[in-house]
Design a protein around this motif. Structure first.
Motif, short mmCIF file in Angstrom:
data_model
loop_
_atom_site.label_atom_id
_atom_site.label_comp_id
_atom_site.label_asym_id
_atom_site.label_seq_id
_atom_site.Cartn_x
_atom_site.Cartn_y
_atom_site.Cartn_z
N GLY A 174 0.81 -1.21 0.00
CA GLY A 174 0.00 0.00 0.00
C GLY A 174 0.84 1.26 0.00
N GLU A 175 0.18 2.40 0.07
CA GLU A 175 0.88 3.69 0.05
C GLU A 175 -0.02 4.79 0.61
N VAL A 176 0.63 5.83 1.11
CA VAL A 176 -0.09 6.99 1.66
C VAL A 176 0.19 8.18 0.76
N PRO A 177 -0.84 8.81 0.19
CA PRO A 177 -0.63 10.01 -0.63
C PRO A 177 -0.28 11.21 0.24
N LEU A 178 0.61 12.04 -0.24
CA LEU A 178 0.92 13.29 0.45
C LEU A 178 0.13 14.40 -0.24
N TYR A 179 -0.89 14.92 0.45
CA TYR A 179 -1.74 15.95 -0.14
C TYR A 179 -1.08 17.32 -0.08
N THR A 180 -1.33 18.13 -1.09
CA THR A 180 -0.70 19.45 -1.15
C THR A 180 -1.04 20.30 0.06
N TRP A 181 -2.26 20.17 0.56
CA TRP A 181 -2.72 21.00 1.69
C TRP A 181 -2.27 20.46 3.04
N ALA A 182 -1.62 19.29 3.06
CA ALA A 182 -1.24 18.67 4.32
C ALA A 182 0.15 19.10 4.81
N TYR A 183 0.89 19.83 4.00
CA TYR A 183 2.23 20.28 4.41
C TYR A 183 2.13 21.40 5.44
N VAL A 195 5.88 23.82 -0.56
CA VAL A 195 5.27 22.58 -1.05
C VAL A 195 5.73 22.30 -2.47
N PRO A 196 6.23 21.10 -2.73
CA PRO A 196 6.65 20.77 -4.10
C PRO A 196 5.49 20.88 -5.08
N ALA A 197 5.80 21.25 -6.32
CA ALA A 197 4.76 21.38 -7.34
C ALA A 197 4.11 20.02 -7.59
N ALA A 198 2.81 20.04 -7.84
CA ALA A 198 2.10 18.79 -8.10
C ALA A 198 0.94 19.05 -9.03
N ASP A 256 9.36 17.96 6.69
CA ASP A 256 8.13 18.49 6.10
C ASP A 256 7.29 17.38 5.48
N GLU A 257 7.94 16.45 4.80
CA GLU A 257 7.22 15.31 4.24
C GLU A 257 6.59 14.47 5.34
N THR A 258 7.30 14.32 6.43
CA THR A 258 6.78 13.53 7.56
C THR A 258 5.52 14.16 8.12
N TYR A 259 5.53 15.47 8.27
CA TYR A 259 4.34 16.20 8.74
C TYR A 259 3.18 15.96 7.78
N GLY A 290 -2.68 18.32 -9.50
CA GLY A 290 -3.77 17.79 -8.70
C GLY A 290 -3.49 17.87 -7.22
N ALA A 291 -4.12 16.98 -6.46
CA ALA A 291 -4.07 17.06 -5.00
C ALA A 291 -2.87 16.37 -4.38
N VAL A 292 -2.25 15.44 -5.10
CA VAL A 292 -1.23 14.58 -4.50
C VAL A 292 0.17 14.97 -5.00
N VAL A 293 1.07 15.25 -4.04
CA VAL A 293 2.46 15.57 -4.39
C VAL A 293 3.18 14.29 -4.80
N ARG A 294 3.12 13.29 -3.96
CA ARG A 294 3.65 11.96 -4.27
C ARG A 294 3.06 10.97 -3.28
N LYS A 295 3.38 9.67 -3.47
CA LYS A 295 2.86 8.64 -2.58
C LYS A 295 4.01 7.95 -1.86
N VAL A 296 3.83 7.72 -0.57
CA VAL A 296 4.84 7.08 0.28
C VAL A 296 4.47 5.61 0.46
N LYS A 297 5.41 4.74 0.21
CA LYS A 297 5.14 3.30 0.29
C LYS A 297 4.96 2.83 1.73
#
Length: 489
Positions: A106-115, A121-124, A177-180, A126-133
């Motif tokens: 599985g994976e957890v998406p990192l939402y732009t508004w969650a930083y 915030v890295p450019a993305a 920041d990604e962890t947050y 849509g809503a998801v910057v990237r996904k964490v495994k």
């Protein structure tokens, strides 16, 4: 070397209490705020001969969490005993899962508004910057709560035995920041699915942070340092900033890092060594003899229809369905209760986009002023929709609507139009209003001449005179529009 010359690798173990009525292996109440040591029984106190009974609902919610995060569920899942001695686990072992957990991958998406608000915030798209495994999700029982004082500690066994998911990421995060953002995004998904309230202040969601540094170019990961006692997203970010710099400084001095567990002290702003080189075999895991394996196919079939709309899908739908700007959609999606309130109000209004603006600004400002939560607010979604509608009809301006909102807050049963009328705001008769505008123009030839000469700011003074002589009070925007038309502006 500066910190930027090191590669940072971060993995998280997030513990989340599942929102259930009873504990994982007994019928004691699960929940927050009870008198200490009142929700206990021989099973959750580890009394000899007491046998566990599985909480089926907790298993279903764990499998549902896995579905939301794209995990696979093995055909059979089993239970293990994790042996250790702590005051918060009276059995001297924890019933958990090791090699056959309920959810894998599985994976957890990192939402732009969650930083964090101050993060870049890295450019993305849509809503998801990237996904964490993810590595896996397993289900276990929570420990009791220890409260430490000078020279002694108190233990409350109410929490002991509460169903607890452990969501274990791969070593796939690279910054504080990604962890947050990971914790915030995961929290929103868990709340969205009704899995947990995930309130970190209440201990419903907690995390252990693993971090290692290695020089750029080195493939092998550095020694893993685990930090415990992380009770907020901001604390996790602060802990990582501190620990990354601490490790970098020691590595620069030639001090090799040793795999260890450290306690994060948020008041001191530093981590403290607890123990070193802790591995899975130290816990002497073995299959639990009191619980049979779980065959998961019927559970998967049962929870598949319960899949909720995830935050990124809701973010896109709010923009498409209601015409809500991206920034407003992100604010609404970040708060499940606020978003539900908005959708109920928007369905009753002619101007859903304006409803979003009033929910985010007007409603939230009132909640802050009255020190209330969205669940405690007296203002119904229907009342807010009515308020927006009288703005759209020209009965009140945005500023006048703030007065109406205050009136509705104290008397939520009153209709917005009636509350406006009580304050002297009614839809003006267009003929009477035009006549009054012409009268003000005739009585102020000097100001009119200056306005026509280019001093358009003076039109506000003319608007003020019309408002002063009007009863009921019209919408000042409408008055200004009529004045502008009459003066040829």
């Amino acid at each position: 070397m500066p910190v930027s010359d090191y590669l940072v690798t971060i993995g998280l173990e997030v513990h989340c209490q599942i929102k259930t009525k009873t504990k994982m292996f007994c019928s004691c109440k699960a929940g927050f705020g009870y008198e200490p040591n009142t929700n206990v029984c021989p099973t959750c106190l580890g009394m000899p001969g007491a046998l566990p009974v599985l909480n089926e609902f907790a298993i279903e919610r764990t499998v549902l969490t896995g579905m939301m995060l794209g995990c696979s569920t093995p055909p059979v899942s089993k239970w293990d005993r994790k042996n250790y001695f702590y005051a918060d686990m009276p059995k001297n072992y924890q019933t958990s899962q090791l090699d056959l957990p309920l959810c894998i991958g599985g994976e957890v998406p990192l939402y732009t508004w969650a930083y964090p608000a101050d993060a870049k915030v890295p450019a993305a798209e849509g809503a998801v910057v990237r996904k964490v495994k993810l590595d896996h999700i397993h289900l276990e029982e929570d420990a009791a709560k220890l409260t430490h004082y000078h020279g002694y500690s108190l233990v409350d066994y109410n929490r002991g035995g509460t169903p607890l998911m452990e969501i274990v990421s791969a070593p796939d995060l690279t910054s504080p920041d990604e962890t947050y953002a990971y914790l915030k995004s995961l929290q929103q998904i868990l709340i969205c699915g009704g899995i947990s309230d995930a309130d970190m202040e209440k201990g419903q969601m907690r995390c252990d942070v693993n971090v290692s540094l290695r020089p750029k170019g080195q493939k092998e990961l550095g020694a893993k340092i685990e930090m415990k006692n992380i009770n907020s997203m901001s604390a996790a970010r602060r802990a990582l900033i501190y620990e990354i710099h601490r490790q970098a400084e020691e590595l620069d001095m030639g001090i090799a890092q040793v795999q260890s567990t450290r306690r994060w002290d948020d008041d001191l702003g530093e981590s403290i060594v607890m123990r070193t080189k802790e591995n899975a075999h130290d816990y002497r895991y073995h299959t639990c003899p009191d619980l049979i394996p779980v065959h998961t196919a019927p559970i998967v079939e049962k929870v598949e229809p319960l899949m909720p709309e995830l935050p990124d899908a809701r973010y896109a739908r709010l923009q498409e369905q209601y015409g809500v700007p991206a920034a407003d959609a992100a604010t609404l999606v970040a708060d499940v209760a606020l978003c539900a309130y908005f959708e109920e109000a928007a369905a009753l209004s002619k101007a859903p986009r304006k409803v979003a603006n009033w929910v985010i600004n007007g409603l939230q400002a009132a909640l802050t002023e009255h020190e209330q939560t969205i669940a405690e607010r007296p203002l119904t979604p229907a009342a807010l929709a009515g308020l927006v509608d009288i703005i759209e009809e020209g009965i009140v301006s945005n500023n006048q609507a703030k007065e109406v909102l205050a009136e509705l807050w104290d008397k939520p049963e009153v209709k917005a139009a009636d509350a406006a009328a009580k304050l002297g705001y009614k839809k003006a008769d267009s003929g009477a209003l035009e006549a009054l505008v012409e009268k003000v123009i005739a009585e102020n030839p000097d100001k009119v001449a200056l306005v026509k000469a280019g001093n358009t700011k003076l039109i506000n003074a003319l608007t003020g005179q019309v408002m002063k002589n009007s009863n009921p009070k019209p919408n000042p925007k409408l008055v200004t529009e009529i004045l502008s038309a009459k003066l040829g502006l």
